[in-house]
Design an enzyme around this catalytic site. Structure first.
Site, PDB file in Angstrom:
ATOM      1  CB  SER A 635      -0.964  -0.029   1.186  1.00 10.36           C
ATOM      2  OG  SER A 635      -1.930   0.964   1.066  1.00 10.36           O
ATOM      3  CG  ASP A 726      -6.316  -2.605  -4.529  1.00  9.49           C
ATOM      4  OD1 ASP A 726      -7.143  -1.885  -3.932  1.00  9.49           O
ATOM      5  OD2 ASP A 726      -5.089  -2.504  -4.353  1.00  9.49           O
ATOM      6  CG  HIS A 758      -5.442  -2.011  -0.750  1.00 13.48           C
ATOM      7  ND1 HIS A 758      -4.657  -1.626  -1.821  1.00 13.48           N
ATOM      8  CD2 HIS A 758      -4.942  -1.358   0.337  1.00 13.48           C
ATOM      9  CE1 HIS A 758      -3.727  -0.783  -1.398  1.00 13.48           C
ATOM     10  NE2 HIS A 758      -3.878  -0.611  -0.108  1.00 13.48           N
TER      11      HIS A 758
END
Length: 806
Positions: A635, A726, A758
């Site tokens: 991320s 995602d 994600h």
């Protein structure tokens, strides 16, 4: 013989053996003509769970026809040992929740623990319950008598005991259009079971955010949040349209209906969260009326019973009159507390029953109009006040997670909301934390019953510097105390209360979770909290794991940073252990609001420099070899990973990025959080300039803040792990960056998880995706040797892990 593992256990199914290897392209085999690709079957895997290994042997040339050859005995033994060790680590259970119940005979307390454990072969997490009896023999001794075996909770979406502990609600959401199951259990048996059809409502929310399941005081009604029923779709027939028609004539067909916004990442396809009440005697379900369609509801609780037959529900409401922006991990979405009246009547059995009322009779009252954020409502035991958390700092600044505050409302017991007093600040936002003083509140949840017996002291888990601690707060006086040991660098999570005693769990980077029992010694404000270790089967692990963990040590140090403003919390806090360093960058949670807000607008520079400073610091201390540093991140950690290999191209020998943010200019038009791209690039002022149609100037700035602006300098071999579903950082971001690296000849590998979002929850694939490139970082050389950067709380609760291959 030197080997490097390209990707250890790509998948665990027969599909892999039959489909994956035959699809390896001839060009790939040509480029790796000195590489041997082999299918291995470790002894402890069943045949139907065949593990696929891609192994590299740099010392022998092997033609493509040897793709399916058997690994030599030494390699097979090595891989089996590594896989077994990884399985031992991942088998360590996590304690998710706990509840306590009075035994009824005065001989101690009964407790129930909700536990989860990864199942790598099934690629799921198993959930189970483990019971115990707690006996406090004297002030310095407590005994937990555990049940001999846990009980698996197959298919259970939510488990909620009643306030008295005499009943247990189990909710089972279906994986299809079947009814939702509500089960009511007594101590010995299933008492009742109700099946609620999808025409009434969809799945019950059990996500930890919209989720809200609340028993009323006499335990006859349960309020909860569920998906609204599916809207009827138009039927088209011979040019005409009939809304909701059930005509099955062969000349008609169903339309799709209007597209509706959802709340983004992890909520794709989920319908509007709405409020319902079920009568557990009759099974009757009613939708709560009077709530505007524009409000998504969650976190419902019953208000104290008023005089008469009117009772109120208090819930959190998120308004969405225009676009719904992603809400997962995003505390910056405005929300408020609302109260709605539920009309009741007494049945012939003198039990409270739901009464049909029109929506006009049940107006919704906004309880927190003067504040931009209010959630996790909790009533005091005497019902005289309502306490709640606020993320107003996040809402006002645009940062996804910032410093929280705690507030109180005096509750009008007569139901007259016109006489509501102003909102009282119990714990205000802390701007600047000095030394080891309280840095502000950072709490992601509150127990359903967080109160000690004095009725005004509540307990919370909160991040304090580099650790999570447990604090007590007197909501009348505002007095706040850290009650976990100040000298402890462990992180503590509050599980439940046993009267005025505490059941918690603590852990560290080198210690498995350990159950703790806390009790107060002394009188009033003159005493202290003491903690006992609880022997439990939950924390047991194999001797090999214990041995490896016991060889590691950790401590926390601070690393000075140049050019830090005098009014900010200075330096990088680093949690250092034997061969690893856990770095909390400026901008992370737990260090005050000013330090946190220093990062938005400076991403790609301040955070990158902090990481490089930390690396240089431990290298200068002789704790790391500068020629063997590897970087891994997910991320925003992936954002930092790809920034680092571009801005410091000679620093890292290999890199891995999970769903990395590589190009803000691309992300802004595809993500569920486009507003974040503006805050990331411009700072808090970007919140007010957010638009769905960015200007050329905006796109130019986004590009300049992105890792892709440094891609011409990258030469580090990199592997990408991407979730195809995602919505936060869509797969196109990582693919674009990976393709650009390949275009310039950088060694690149991409693994796409087709059904993952994600977080990439494919346990087996995520756990076994071990990085290895050529002879630079071999299988037995990869270790977590250098730095892990967690947090960047102003942007994501995420991580950046930097490892060194010894």
């Amino acid at each position: 013989m030197e080997r490097a593992l390209l990707s250890n256990v790509i998948a665990t199914s027969d599909w892999c053996a039959n489909q994956l290897l035959p699809r390896i392209s001839p060009s790939f085999l040509s480029r790796h003509r000195h590489t041997r690709f082999t299918v291995a079957k470790p002894a402890y895997f069943s045949y139907k769970r065949l593990s696929v290994f891609l192994a590299m042997d740099a010392s022998k040339a092997a033609p493509a026809k040897q793709v399916s050859s058997v690994l030599d005995a030494t390699a097979e033994e090595e891989y089996a040992s590594l896989s077994k060790l990884l399985q031992d680590f991942t088998n360590i259970s996590s304690i998710d929740k706990a509840w306590t119940f009075n035994s009824g005979n005065g001989n101690g307390t009964q407790a129930m623990f909700s536990i989860s454990q990864p199942n790598l072969l099934a690629n799921k997490r198993k959930k189970f319950m483990l019971s115990t009896v707690i006996s406090k023999e004297n002030e310095n001794s407590v005994t937990f008598q555990w049940a001999p075996f846990p009980v698996e909770m197959t298919g259970a979406s939510a488990v909620v005991p009643s306030p008295s502990g005499s009943k247990l609600l189990v909710v089972r959401n279906p994986e299809n259009e079947s009814p939702i199951q509500f089960e009511l259990w007594s101590q010995s048996q299933l008492e009742k079971e109700f099946h609620v059809p999808q025409t009434v409502h969809g799945s019950v929310y059990a996500d930890g955010w919209f989720e809200g399941i609340s028993w009323n005081s006499d335990e006859t009604l349960i309020a909860y949040v569920a998906e609204e029923p599916s809207p009827s779709k138009p039927t088209f027939s011979l040019g005409s349209t009939k809304g909701g028609s059930s005509d099955k004539d062969c000349n008609s067909w169903k339309g799709q209906g209007d597209w509706e916004e959802d709340w983004g990442e992890t909520y794709a396809g989920k319908r509007q969260p709405s409020l319902f009440v079920i009568n557990i005697n009759s099974g009757e379900v009613q939708a709560v009326k009077g709530i505007p369609k524009s409000l998504s509801v969650g976190q419902v609780v019953w208000a104290p019973l008023n005089e008469g037959l009117h009772q109120y529900l208090v819930f959190v409401g998120w308004s969405s009159e225009t676009r719904k922006l992603g809400i997962k991990y995003c505390y910056n979405r405005p929300c408020a507390l609302y109260a709605v009246r539920v009309s009741l009547y007494k049945s012939e059995a003198s039990e409270l029953e739901l009464k049909e009322s029109s929506s006009e009779d049940l107006p919704v009252v906004n309880l927190t109009e003067s504040i931009s954020s209010a959630f996790f409502p909790r009533f005091s035991p005497d019902g005289k006040f309502l306490v709640f958390l606020s993320a107003k700092s996040s809402v006002d600044s645009g940062a996804h997670s910032a410093t929280d505050s705690l507030h109180r409302i005096d509750w009008p017991t007569d139901g007259n909301f016109s006489s509501l007093e102003k909102i009282v600040d119990v714990i205000p936002v802390v701007q600047c934390a000095e030394g080891d003083c309280f840095p502000g509140l950072y709490s992601s949840s509150i127990l359903s019953n967080p109160w000690l017996s004095d009725g005004c002291t509540m307990l919370l888990s909160s991040i304090w510097g580099s650790s999570q601690v447990i604090i007590s707060v007197n909501v009348s006086s505002g007095e706040l105390l850290r009650i976990t040991p100040a000298e402890s660098n462990f992180s503590w999570s509050l599980l439940t209360l046993d009267g005025d005693n505490i059941i918690a769990v603590s852990s560290s980077p080198v210690d498995v979770p350990q159950v703790k029992y806390g009790y107060f010694v002394g009188k009033a404000n003159k005493g202290t909290w003491s903690w006992l270790n609880v022997s439990s089967p939950i924390s047991r692990c194999p001797e090999k794991v214990k041995s490896l963990l016991s060889s590691r040590q950790f401590s926390i140090m601070k690393i000075p940073v140049k050019g830090v403003s005098a009014n900010l919390t200075k330096g990088i806090t680093s949690c250092f252990w034997f061969v690893e360093d856990l770095v909390y960058l400026r901008g992370s949670l737990g260090f005050g609001e000013e330090a946190l807000q220093s990062l938005p607008g400076k991403v790609g520079s301040q955070d990158v420099n902090d990481v490089l400073t930390a690396i240089d610091h431990v290298i200068d201390m002789g704790l790391a070899n500068p020629s063997k540093v590897t970087v891994v991140g997910g991320s925003h950690g992936g954002f930092l990973t790809t920034h680092l290999i571009g801005q410091a191209p000679d620093k890292f020998v290999a890199a891995a990025a999970r769903n990395p943010l590589c190009n803000l200019a691309l992300m802004v038009g595809t993500t569920d959080i486009p507003d974040w791209c503006y805050v990331e690039s411009y700072g808090s002022k970007g919140k007010d300039s957010f638009t769905e149609s960015p200007s050329v100037e905006d796109l130019t700035r986004f590009h300049s803040k992105s890792p892709i602006s440094h891609i011409s300098k990258v030469k580090t071999p990199t592997i990408f792990l991407l979730g195809a579903q995602d919505l936060r950082v869509p797969v196109s971001n990582g693919l674009q960056y990976a393709r650009a690296l390949r275009e310039k000849g950088v060694e690149t590998k991409v693994i796409v998880f087709p059904n993952d979002v994600h977080g990439i929850e494919s346990l087996t694939l995520k756990a076994f995706s071990i990085l290895g490139f050529g002879s630079k970082s071999t299988v037995n050389e990869l270790s977590t040797e250098l730095v892990a950067c967690l947090g960047v709380g102003a942007l994501y609760n995420c991580y950046l892990l930097i490892v060194e291959a010894i």
